[in-house]
Design a protein around this motif. Structure first.
Motif: not given
Length: 109
Positions: A1-3, A49-51, A89-97
């Motif tokens: 995720m960081e990359l 997530v906000a950061g 709103r959650t880390m799990g949902k960040l990947y796709a967008p």
């Protein structure tokens, strides 16, 4: 995720600042500022997530200016994709967008 997050930031900054005939912006460039893998790694480990959204938003705002703002086709699409990431709103949902943003920015470059 960081990359992935670092890549979104890098592509945004390349779009905003890289000019033809000059040295390319690389991951260790001072322009990357707080948008490097270590910063994103810390935010991911904290589940902030906000950061993450704040750091990515800062870079996307620069990219948006580079494509002519929200009154252009590229700008409207970039804004829409940024809003998708901002709605998470959650880390799990960040990947796709984040992947979608990365791919879009890469294509625009």
């Amino acid at each position: 995720m960081e990359l992935l997050l670092e890549t979104v930031a890098l592509y945004s900054l390349k779009l905003a600042y890289e000019t033809e005939g000059h040295s390319p912006i690389l991951r260790d460039d001072p322009l990357m500022g707080g948008c490097d893998r270590e910063v994103f790694g810390l935010l991911v480990r904290r589940g902030d997530v906000a950061g993450i959204q704040g750091e990515i938003s800062r870079c996307l705002d620069l990219a948006l200016g580079a494509v002519g703002g929200v009154d252009t086709v590229l700008g409207r699409e970039l804004r829409r994709l940024a809003e998708d990431l901002g709605a998470v709103r959650t880390m799990g949902k960040l990947y796709a967008p984040a992947v979608t943003l990365k791919d879009y920015l890469r294509d625009v470059l």
